[in-house]
Design a protein around this motif. Structure first.
Motif, PDB file in Angstrom:
ATOM      1  N   LEU A  96       4.770 -17.650 -12.354  1.00 51.78           N
ATOM      2  CA  LEU A  96       4.008 -18.848 -12.709  1.00 51.78           C
ATOM      3  C   LEU A  96       4.930 -19.925 -13.267  1.00 51.78           C
ATOM      4  O   LEU A  96       4.789 -21.108 -12.957  1.00 51.78           O
ATOM      5  CB  LEU A  96       2.917 -18.505 -13.723  1.00 51.78           C
ATOM      6  CG  LEU A  96       1.700 -17.751 -13.204  1.00 51.78           C
ATOM      7  CD1 LEU A  96       0.728 -17.462 -14.339  1.00 51.78           C
ATOM      8  CD2 LEU A  96       1.000 -18.537 -12.106  1.00 51.78           C
ATOM      9  N   GLY A  97       5.868 -19.513 -14.117  1.00 58.73           N
ATOM     10  CA  GLY A  97       6.799 -20.476 -14.680  1.00 58.73           C
ATOM     11  C   GLY A  97       7.673 -21.119 -13.619  1.00 58.73           C
ATOM     12  O   GLY A  97       7.905 -22.338 -13.642  1.00 58.73           O
ATOM     13  N   MET A  98       8.159 -20.327 -12.679  1.00 56.42           N
ATOM     14  CA  MET A  98       9.003 -20.869 -11.617  1.00 56.42           C
ATOM     15  C   MET A  98       8.227 -21.789 -10.697  1.00 56.42           C
ATOM     16  O   MET A  98       8.782 -22.729 -10.118  1.00 56.42           O
ATOM     17  CB  MET A  98       9.649 -19.719 -10.829  1.00 56.42           C
ATOM     18  CG  MET A  98      10.659 -18.929 -11.648  1.00 56.42           C
ATOM     19  SD  MET A  98      11.311 -17.477 -10.781  1.00 56.42           S
ATOM     20  CE  MET A  98      12.315 -18.285  -9.532  1.00 56.42           C
ATOM     21  N   THR A  99       6.933 -21.552 -10.566  1.00 55.88           N
ATOM     22  CA  THR A  99       6.092 -22.425  -9.744  1.00 55.88           C
ATOM     23  C   THR A  99       6.050 -23.842 -10.304  1.00 55.88           C
ATOM     24  O   THR A  99       5.859 -24.803  -9.551  1.00 55.88           O
ATOM     25  CB  THR A  99       4.664 -21.848  -9.655  1.00 55.88           C
ATOM     26  OG1 THR A  99       4.723 -20.525  -9.119  1.00 55.88           O
ATOM     27  CG2 THR A  99       3.786 -22.692  -8.750  1.00 55.88           C
ATOM     28  N   THR A 100       6.268 -23.993 -11.617  1.00 59.89           N
ATOM     29  CA  THR A 100       6.236 -25.334 -12.202  1.00 59.89           C
ATOM     30  C   THR A 100       7.373 -26.204 -11.689  1.00 59.89           C
ATOM     31  O   THR A 100       7.313 -27.433 -11.796  1.00 59.89           O
ATOM     32  CB  THR A 100       6.301 -25.269 -13.739  1.00 59.89           C
ATOM     33  OG1 THR A 100       7.550 -24.698 -14.160  1.00 59.89           O
ATOM     34  CG2 THR A 100       5.155 -24.444 -14.296  1.00 59.89           C
ATOM     35  N   VAL A 180      15.450 -17.498  -3.408  1.00 56.86           N
ATOM     36  CA  VAL A 180      14.679 -16.551  -2.592  1.00 56.86           C
ATOM     37  C   VAL A 180      13.257 -16.413  -3.136  1.00 56.86           C
ATOM     38  O   VAL A 180      12.272 -16.452  -2.382  1.00 56.86           O
ATOM     39  CB  VAL A 180      15.385 -15.176  -2.556  1.00 56.86           C
ATOM     40  CG1 VAL A 180      14.461 -14.119  -1.960  1.00 56.86           C
ATOM     41  CG2 VAL A 180      16.664 -15.261  -1.752  1.00 56.86           C
ATOM     42  N   LEU A 181      13.132 -16.262  -4.451  1.00 64.75           N
ATOM     43  CA  LEU A 181      11.811 -16.099  -5.058  1.00 64.75           C
ATOM     44  C   LEU A 181      10.972 -17.369  -4.918  1.00 64.75           C
ATOM     45  O   LEU A 181       9.765 -17.290  -4.652  1.00 64.75           O
ATOM     46  CB  LEU A 181      11.955 -15.716  -6.531  1.00 64.75           C
ATOM     47  CG  LEU A 181      12.600 -14.350  -6.802  1.00 64.75           C
ATOM     48  CD1 LEU A 181      12.756 -14.118  -8.298  1.00 64.75           C
ATOM     49  CD2 LEU A 181      11.766 -13.233  -6.177  1.00 64.75           C
ATOM     50  N   LEU A 182      11.608 -18.535  -5.094  1.00 60.16           N
ATOM     51  CA  LEU A 182      10.872 -19.791  -4.962  1.00 60.16           C
ATOM     52  C   LEU A 182      10.405 -20.011  -3.522  1.00 60.16           C
ATOM     53  O   LEU A 182       9.289 -20.483  -3.282  1.00 60.16           O
ATOM     54  CB  LEU A 182      11.740 -20.961  -5.419  1.00 60.16           C
ATOM     55  CG  LEU A 182      11.854 -21.108  -6.942  1.00 60.16           C
ATOM     56  CD1 LEU A 182      13.019 -22.014  -7.302  1.00 60.16           C
ATOM     57  CD2 LEU A 182      10.554 -21.653  -7.526  1.00 60.16           C
ATOM     58  N   LEU A 183      11.242 -19.665  -2.564  1.00 71.44           N
ATOM     59  CA  LEU A 183      10.832 -19.770  -1.158  1.00 71.44           C
ATOM     60  C   LEU A 183       9.698 -18.795  -0.854  1.00 71.44           C
ATOM     61  O   LEU A 183       8.808 -19.096  -0.047  1.00 71.44           O
ATOM     62  CB  LEU A 183      12.029 -19.507  -0.243  1.00 71.44           C
ATOM     63  CG  LEU A 183      13.104 -20.594  -0.234  1.00 71.44           C
ATOM     64  CD1 LEU A 183      14.302 -20.161   0.609  1.00 71.44           C
ATOM     65  CD2 LEU A 183      12.536 -21.906   0.301  1.00 71.44           C
TER      66      LEU A 183
END
Length: 201
Positions: A96-100, A180-183
């Motif tokens: 969730l934090g990285m989605t920001t 990789v995680l964000l993609l």
């Protein structure tokens, strides 16, 4: 984590710090440009706390679940509860934090800060590199975000003036992991939107 886990009580603070950029991102659209700039700086300061959670997986080795090669896993309910709480905290708030980051990027385009795709890609990469740098100093130099306010000079020296081959390699490795995680997050969001369109049809 505070009330039910036998260990990992410290994770309550880590999860709280990872929640801060999430909370900040909720307010990007509600404020004027100047306040948005301040919020953006605060968001950037606390954003690394989200992917930092991924490094907390190494605490799993403290559990009595795994007993070595060719042996059965332990069935201690308290250990598996600690495993569940640790994994849930890391996965939920890290993702969730990285989605920001995507929220911040979209807000930059909406407000006209960025007008070209290349600018967004550059912003994307720079934030991930800075985040990896912050994770390194947080994990290995034991620096926290609050030190930028309490000991700004020494903290900035540690972050930007102390370099080693291991530090560079870690930053590159963790930047790749974050990308990789964000993609993956982007792919899930696109898949979810495609499903919604199918339901509407």
């Amino acid at each position: 984590m505070v009330f039910f886990a036998d260990r990992y009580h410290f994770m309550a603070l880590n999860v709280f710090l990872a929640y801060i950029p999430i909370e900040i991102s909720f307010h990007f659209r509600e404020v004027n440009r100047k306040i948005a700039l301040i919020l953006g700086m605060l968001w950037l300061l606390f954003y690394p706390n989200a992917p930092y959670l991924l490094t907390d997986f190494f605490h799993l080795e403290n559990l009595s679940i795994y007993r070595g090669m060719d042996q059965l896993f332990g069935q201690s309910l308290s250990a598996w509860l600690s495993f569940s709480l640790l994994t849930a905290g890391i996965c939920v708030y890290a993702f969730l934090g990285m989605t920001t980051l995507l929220t911040a990027l979209n807000e930059c385009y909406r407000r006209g800060v960025f007008s070209k795709k290349q600018q967004g890609v550059f912003f994307f990469l720079i934030v991930n590199l800075l985040s990896s740098l912050a994770i390194f100093v947080g994990r290995f130099d034991r620096l926290h975000s609050v030190y930028l306010f309490t000991e700004p000079v020494e903290t900035l020296k540690t972050i930007f003036l102390n370099w080693s081959v291991d530090k560079v390699l870690f930053i590159l490795l963790f930047t790749g992991l974050q990308l990789v995680l964000l993609l993956t997050i982007v792919g899930i969001m696109k898949l979810s939107w495609t499903k919604k369109e199918e339901w509407l049809d």
